[in-house]
Design a protein around this motif. Structure first.
Motif, PDB file in Angstrom:
ATOM      1  N   GLN A 161       0.832  -1.196   0.000  1.00  0.00           N
ATOM      2  CA  GLN A 161       0.000   0.000   0.000  1.00  0.00           C
ATOM      3  C   GLN A 161       0.872   1.253   0.000  1.00  0.00           C
ATOM      4  OE1 GLN A 161      -3.394   0.062  -0.255  1.00  0.00           O
ATOM      5  NE2 GLN A 161      -3.205  -2.162  -0.510  1.00  0.00           N
ATOM      6  N   PRO A 162       0.593   2.223  -0.846  1.00  0.00           N
ATOM      7  CA  PRO A 162       1.365   3.465  -0.807  1.00  0.00           C
ATOM      8  C   PRO A 162       1.106   4.224   0.496  1.00  0.00           C
ATOM      9  CG  PRO A 162      -0.493   3.672  -2.316  1.00  0.00           C
ATOM     10  CD  PRO A 162      -0.451   2.244  -1.902  1.00  0.00           C
ATOM     11  N   MET A 163       2.150   4.808   1.056  1.00  0.00           N
ATOM     12  CA  MET A 163       2.041   5.560   2.310  1.00  0.00           C
ATOM     13  C   MET A 163       3.277   6.411   2.477  1.00  0.00           C
ATOM     14  SD  MET A 163       2.744   2.424   5.014  1.00  0.00           S
ATOM     15  CE  MET A 163       1.544   1.368   4.189  1.00  0.00           C
ATOM     16  N   ASP A 164       3.207   7.404   3.345  1.00  0.00           N
ATOM     17  CA  ASP A 164       4.399   8.225   3.565  1.00  0.00           C
ATOM     18  C   ASP A 164       5.358   7.494   4.510  1.00  0.00           C
ATOM     19  OD1 ASP A 164       3.450   8.619   6.165  1.00  0.00           O
ATOM     20  OD2 ASP A 164       3.328  10.790   6.003  1.00  0.00           O
ATOM     21  N   ALA A 165       6.566   8.024   4.602  1.00  0.00           N
ATOM     22  CA  ALA A 165       7.631   7.329   5.326  1.00  0.00           C
ATOM     23  C   ALA A 165       7.343   7.207   6.819  1.00  0.00           C
ATOM     24  CB  ALA A 165       8.967   8.031   5.098  1.00  0.00           C
ATOM     25  N   LEU A 166       6.706   8.210   7.424  1.00  0.00           N
ATOM     26  CA  LEU A 166       6.394   8.131   8.851  1.00  0.00           C
ATOM     27  C   LEU A 166       5.373   7.032   9.119  1.00  0.00           C
ATOM     28  CD1 LEU A 166       6.517   9.020  11.769  1.00  0.00           C
ATOM     29  CD2 LEU A 166       4.925  10.887  11.228  1.00  0.00           C
ATOM     30  N   THR A 167       4.314   6.978   8.317  1.00  0.00           N
ATOM     31  CA  THR A 167       3.311   5.923   8.478  1.00  0.00           C
ATOM     32  C   THR A 167       3.975   4.552   8.348  1.00  0.00           C
ATOM     33  OG1 THR A 167       1.627   7.363   7.538  1.00  0.00           O
ATOM     34  CG2 THR A 167       1.126   5.009   7.610  1.00  0.00           C
ATOM     35  N   GLU A 168       4.829   4.430   7.363  1.00  0.00           N
ATOM     36  CA  GLU A 168       5.557   3.185   7.115  1.00  0.00           C
ATOM     37  C   GLU A 168       6.368   2.780   8.350  1.00  0.00           C
ATOM     38  OE1 GLU A 168       7.100   2.875   2.968  1.00  0.00           O
ATOM     39  OE2 GLU A 168       9.008   2.894   4.038  1.00  0.00           O
ATOM     40  N   ALA A 169       7.127   3.718   8.889  1.00  0.00           N
ATOM     41  CA  ALA A 169       7.961   3.438  10.054  1.00  0.00           C
ATOM     42  C   ALA A 169       7.118   3.051  11.261  1.00  0.00           C
ATOM     43  CB  ALA A 169       8.838   4.644  10.380  1.00  0.00           C
ATOM     44  N   LEU A 170       6.012   3.746  11.466  1.00  0.00           N
ATOM     45  CA  LEU A 170       5.155   3.438  12.609  1.00  0.00           C
ATOM     46  C   LEU A 170       4.559   2.038  12.503  1.00  0.00           C
ATOM     47  CD1 LEU A 170       3.330   6.872  13.012  1.00  0.00           C
ATOM     48  CD2 LEU A 170       5.015   5.884  14.579  1.00  0.00           C
ATOM     49  N   LEU A 171       4.136   1.649  11.309  1.00  0.00           N
ATOM     50  CA  LEU A 171       3.586   0.304  11.122  1.00  0.00           C
ATOM     51  C   LEU A 171       4.659  -0.759  11.362  1.00  0.00           C
ATOM     52  CD1 LEU A 171       1.302   0.713   7.967  1.00  0.00           C
ATOM     53  CD2 LEU A 171       0.590   0.484  10.353  1.00  0.00           C
ATOM     54  N   ILE A 172       5.867  -0.509  10.868  1.00  0.00           N
ATOM     55  CA  ILE A 172       6.955  -1.475  11.047  1.00  0.00           C
ATOM     56  C   ILE A 172       7.294  -1.639  12.523  1.00  0.00           C
ATOM     57  CG2 ILE A 172       9.441  -1.815  10.675  1.00  0.00           C
ATOM     58  CD1 ILE A 172       8.959  -0.639   7.835  1.00  0.00           C
ATOM     59  N   PHE A 173       7.384  -0.541  13.250  1.00  0.00           N
ATOM     60  CA  PHE A 173       7.721  -0.640  14.670  1.00  0.00           C
ATOM     61  C   PHE A 173       6.555  -1.203  15.493  1.00  0.00           C
ATOM     62  CE2 PHE A 173      11.464   2.060  13.857  1.00  0.00           C
ATOM     63  CZ  PHE A 173      12.396   1.380  14.629  1.00  0.00           C
ATOM     64  N   ALA A 174       5.326  -0.954  15.072  1.00  0.00           N
ATOM     65  CA  ALA A 174       4.180  -1.573  15.755  1.00  0.00           C
ATOM     66  C   ALA A 174       4.241  -3.091  15.602  1.00  0.00           C
ATOM     67  CB  ALA A 174       2.869  -1.033  15.182  1.00  0.00           C
ATOM     68  N   GLY A 175       4.526  -3.557  14.383  1.00  0.00           N
ATOM     69  CA  GLY A 175       4.689  -4.985  14.172  1.00  0.00           C
ATOM     70  C   GLY A 175       5.856  -5.547  14.962  1.00  0.00           C
ATOM     71  N   ARG A 176       6.938  -4.782  15.034  1.00  0.00           N
ATOM     72  CA  ARG A 176       8.132  -5.241  15.775  1.00  0.00           C
ATOM     73  C   ARG A 176       7.828  -5.388  17.263  1.00  0.00           C
ATOM     74  NH1 ARG A 176      12.336  -2.029  13.637  1.00  0.00           N
ATOM     75  NH2 ARG A 176      12.280  -3.688  12.088  1.00  0.00           N
ATOM     76  N   ARG A 177       7.055  -4.473  17.803  1.00  0.00           N
ATOM     77  CA  ARG A 177       6.699  -4.565  19.226  1.00  0.00           C
ATOM     78  C   ARG A 177       5.946  -5.866  19.508  1.00  0.00           C
ATOM     79  NH1 ARG A 177       8.109  -3.191  24.309  1.00  0.00           N
ATOM     80  NH2 ARG A 177       6.298  -3.028  25.671  1.00  0.00           N
ATOM     81  N   ASP A 178       4.961  -6.176  18.658  1.00  0.00           N
ATOM     82  CA  ASP A 178       4.198  -7.408  18.835  1.00  0.00           C
ATOM     83  C   ASP A 178       5.094  -8.629  18.636  1.00  0.00           C
ATOM     84  OD1 ASP A 178       1.474  -8.489  19.298  1.00  0.00           O
ATOM     85  OD2 ASP A 178       1.766  -9.385  17.320  1.00  0.00           O
ATOM     86  N   HIS A 179       5.964  -8.557  17.655  1.00  0.00           N
ATOM     87  CA  HIS A 179       6.898  -9.647  17.366  1.00  0.00           C
ATOM     88  C   HIS A 179       7.816  -9.923  18.556  1.00  0.00           C
ATOM     89  CE1 HIS A 179      10.167 -11.247  14.370  1.00  0.00           C
ATOM     90  NE2 HIS A 179       9.455 -12.228  14.858  1.00  0.00           N
ATOM     91  N   LEU A 180       8.358  -8.868  19.144  1.00  0.00           N
ATOM     92  CA  LEU A 180       9.213  -9.030  20.318  1.00  0.00           C
ATOM     93  C   LEU A 180       8.452  -9.656  21.480  1.00  0.00           C
ATOM     94  CD1 LEU A 180      11.180  -5.672  20.162  1.00  0.00           C
ATOM     95  CD2 LEU A 180      12.243  -7.939  20.263  1.00  0.00           C
ATOM     96  N   GLN A 181       7.262  -9.148  21.742  1.00  0.00           N
ATOM     97  CA  GLN A 181       6.500  -9.618  22.895  1.00  0.00           C
ATOM     98  C   GLN A 181       5.992 -11.049  22.726  1.00  0.00           C
ATOM     99  OE1 GLN A 181       3.505  -6.461  23.396  1.00  0.00           O
ATOM    100  NE2 GLN A 181       4.599  -5.838  25.249  1.00  0.00           N
ATOM    101  N   GLN A 182       5.553 -11.378  21.505  1.00  0.00           N
ATOM    102  CA  GLN A 182       4.896 -12.658  21.289  1.00  0.00           C
ATOM    103  C   GLN A 182       5.841 -13.783  20.885  1.00  0.00           C
ATOM    104  OE1 GLN A 182       1.698 -12.982  22.062  1.00  0.00           O
ATOM    105  NE2 GLN A 182       1.570 -10.789  22.498  1.00  0.00           N
ATOM    106  N   VAL A 183       6.963 -13.451  20.247  1.00  0.00           N
ATOM    107  CA  VAL A 183       7.831 -14.493  19.687  1.00  0.00           C
ATOM    108  C   VAL A 183       9.267 -14.408  20.203  1.00  0.00           C
ATOM    109  CG1 VAL A 183       8.820 -15.445  17.554  1.00  0.00           C
ATOM    110  CG2 VAL A 183       6.439 -14.675  17.591  1.00  0.00           C
ATOM    111  N   ILE A 184       9.930 -13.287  19.974  1.00  0.00           N
ATOM    112  CA  ILE A 184      11.378 -13.228  20.193  1.00  0.00           C
ATOM    113  C   ILE A 184      11.747 -13.332  21.664  1.00  0.00           C
ATOM    114  CG2 ILE A 184      13.448 -11.800  19.947  1.00  0.00           C
ATOM    115  CD1 ILE A 184      12.233 -10.732  17.322  1.00  0.00           C
ATOM    116  N   GLU A 185      11.157 -12.481  22.510  1.00  0.00           N
ATOM    117  CA  GLU A 185      11.526 -12.508  23.933  1.00  0.00           C
ATOM    118  C   GLU A 185      11.156 -13.830  24.608  1.00  0.00           C
ATOM    119  OE1 GLU A 185      13.523 -10.621  25.313  1.00  0.00           O
ATOM    120  OE2 GLU A 185      13.544  -8.805  24.119  1.00  0.00           O
TER     121      GLU A 185
END
Length: 223
Positions: free
Chosen positions: A76-100
């Motif tokens: 989906q097209p989006m600006d760079a800030l939106t992109e970064a926020l989505l990536i870090f939101a996914g990373r937070r869930d990934h850390l909490q649910q899988v990595i840690e």
């Protein structure tokens, strides 16, 4: 872009030579077409065969929520800030649910891209503000970094040739060569800032030669 508590090891640093392969976090980085997946597959198979508890995952993605965010980021097209926020939101869930949880129980986590990719793609490639990315990194990761990062370094022109007939490109794979030159420069800057964490692998070689280089570098670090 590819595959999906109290830490048991330090967030930074090289594992001691004598330590068993447990509770460690290994990330794999590089531009699209660098050949990361082939070597992640090989390491996963080798370490599983050795009886190790291996968790294979990826970013963006790694959880049901993060995979849904991945689809938005890649298509989906989006600006760079939106992109970064989505990536870090996914990373937070990934850390909490899988990595840690995996590191806490002593598993070996193999992650196809992590936060270095965000600084390379969104920061250097897209030209987004590095200070904002650093703040998001601090909030979301709270010091968690891979114990070791394998950076598969390849000239963008060579990577583009490899991708030409591979599959329908996503939004990032379809970028021009100048974009990937900037991404590569972003990876190089991350390596120079944390040389103790990064292992640069010359990916502009045959698959067998790259595999031998990976094994030699890991052995030299006690992995």
């Amino acid at each position: 872009m590819e595959h999906a508590a109290t830490p048991s090891t330090p967030a930074h640093g090289t594992p001691p030579d004598a330590a068993p392969l447990r509770g460690r976090f290994l990330s794999f980085e590089g531009i699209d077409g660098a050949g990361k997946t082939t070597h992640i597959d090989a390491l996963e198979q080798r370490w599983r065969a050795a009886g190790l508890d291996v968790v294979r995952t990826r970013e963006p993605g790694g959880t049901a929520l993060a995979e849904r965010l991945r689809e938005l980021v890649l298509h989906q097209p989006m600006d760079a800030l939106t992109e970064a926020l989505l990536i870090f939101a996914g990373r937070r869930d990934h850390l909490q649910q899988v990595i840690e949880p995996a590191l806490h129980r002593g598993a070996l986590v193999l992650c196809d891209r992590f936060t270095d990719a965000t600084f390379a793609y969104q920061g250097a490639g897209r030209g987004f503000d590095m200070a904002t990315l650093q703040q998001l990194e601090q909030w979301v990761q709270q010091g968690r970094q891979p114990d070791l990062t394998l950076w598969f370094d390849i000239p963008p022109a060579v990577a583009a040739e490899r991708l030409a007939s591979a599959r329908q490109p996503d939004r990032f794979e379809a970028m021009d060569q100048a974009f990937f030159e900037r991404v590569n420069a972003g990876y190089r800057a991350r390596q120079q800032a944390e040389p103790q964490r990064f292992l640069r692998i010359d990916a502009n070689q045959s698959v067998d030669a790259v595999a031998r280089a990976v094994q030699a570098e890991l052995a030299a670090r006690g992995w």
